[in-house]
Design a protein around this motif. Sequence first.
Motif, PDB file in Angstrom:
ATOM      1  N   PHE A   1       3.249   5.883   8.673  1.00 23.92           N
ATOM      2  CA  PHE A   1       3.004   4.759   9.582  1.00 23.92           C
ATOM      3  C   PHE A   1       3.432   5.135  10.993  1.00 23.92           C
ATOM      4  CE2 PHE A   1       2.077   1.773   6.185  1.00 23.92           C
ATOM      5  CZ  PHE A   1       1.296   0.820   6.828  1.00 23.92           C
TER       6      PHE A   1
ATOM      7  N   LYS B   1       0.784   3.169  12.695  1.00 26.16           N
ATOM      8  CA  LYS B   1       1.332   1.953  13.316  1.00 26.16           C
ATOM      9  C   LYS B   1       0.540   1.618  14.592  1.00 26.16           C
ATOM     10  CE  LYS B   1       4.849   4.060  16.215  1.00 26.16           C
ATOM     11  NZ  LYS B   1       6.247   4.398  16.417  1.00 26.16           N
TER      12      LYS B   1
ATOM     13  N   TYR C   1      -4.610   4.453  14.364  1.00 16.27           N
ATOM     14  CA  TYR C   1      -4.558   2.982  14.257  1.00 16.27           C
ATOM     15  C   TYR C   1      -5.899   2.373  14.664  1.00 16.27           C
ATOM     16  CZ  TYR C   1      -3.323  -1.882  15.219  1.00 16.27           C
ATOM     17  OH  TYR C   1      -3.284  -3.246  15.220  1.00 16.27           O
TER      18      TYR C   1
END
Length: 301
Positions: free
Chosen positions: A168, A173, A179
């Motif tokens: 992540f 993230k 992302y």
Amino acid sequence: MNENILTAETADSRPRGIDLHTHSTASDGSFAPGMIPQLAWESNLSAVALTDHDTVDGIAEFMAAGAAYPELEAIPGVELSTLYCSREMHFVGLYIDCGSEKLHEFLEMQRAERVERAARINSKLVSLGYPLSETDLTAAGATGTIGRPHFAKALMEKYGFASMAVVFDKLLKHNAPAYVPRKLPPPHAAIEAIHSAGGVAVWAHPVYRQRNERAWAKRIMRKLKPVGLDAVEGYYSMFGPGETALVSELAAMNGLALSGGSDFHGENTPNIRIGCGAGKLYVPPELLKELRHVHSTSERQ
Ligand code: AMP
Ligand code: MN
Ligand code: MN
Ligand code: MN
């Protein structure tokens, strides 16, 4: 006075707690829906809700398994993502009727959007040198609602990242290179979808610890109460007594009920256990009285 003994006695004499926010393999949890009632009962709970992201596909299995524990209340639920002022806001629906056609239409839109976004995440991963096949994703549990946790798990397995949290951080993230934001509906659409299925609409994790969000939470509750918000999550794995007190105070000011749960995802969030979160969570069973009252007095039952 021996404080340790006192603490132990207090903990033991408490009634079984409840957990109204959990996930299964139907979305991004690691336990099958049919395992959740057993885990809840063994963790000393008297009620548990299954609230998978954007799907009710696990509910039938969950309710059938719950029947084996007559003293455990199994509550059908769902968690819906929305966007407001560039922020993701989540709504848990409790006591939902899974046969509702309107809810199904809403969930189908979310599912299609997730599939399209997953393809865009995949393309980004290819260009970053981390290609994943459909088999990699299926092996990581992406059989129902597909989301970033499935990518995190698949990347961890295939490319040797130390944990999902590391993936992540490096790739998935907000603002990380792979992302892709979701195209999400506004909060009132999720509240309507929950109501159309006869459910109680709960604003999930309304504040985040160590952020001063009093003004934000106050504004949102005032704005969403008139469009049908029923309750807010006052007990949550990441909350301490300060957050619970703040959310309870704001809920009382706005005539909202309180809910609470761990956001259990099984082994996908290894530090969060069903019913007790990171160790200190205890959701009092009394909350159910008001939630049931909201459910039974609404015209939506
Ligand atoms: P999605 O709905 O696909 O955007 O994925 C969001 C889900 O990813 C959340 O419900 C969490 O389960 C998980 N998640 C979000 N941020 C993190 C993080 N930093 N580490 C681990 N899991 C996360
Ligand atoms: Mn999740
Ligand atoms: Mn959430
Ligand atoms: Mn959740």
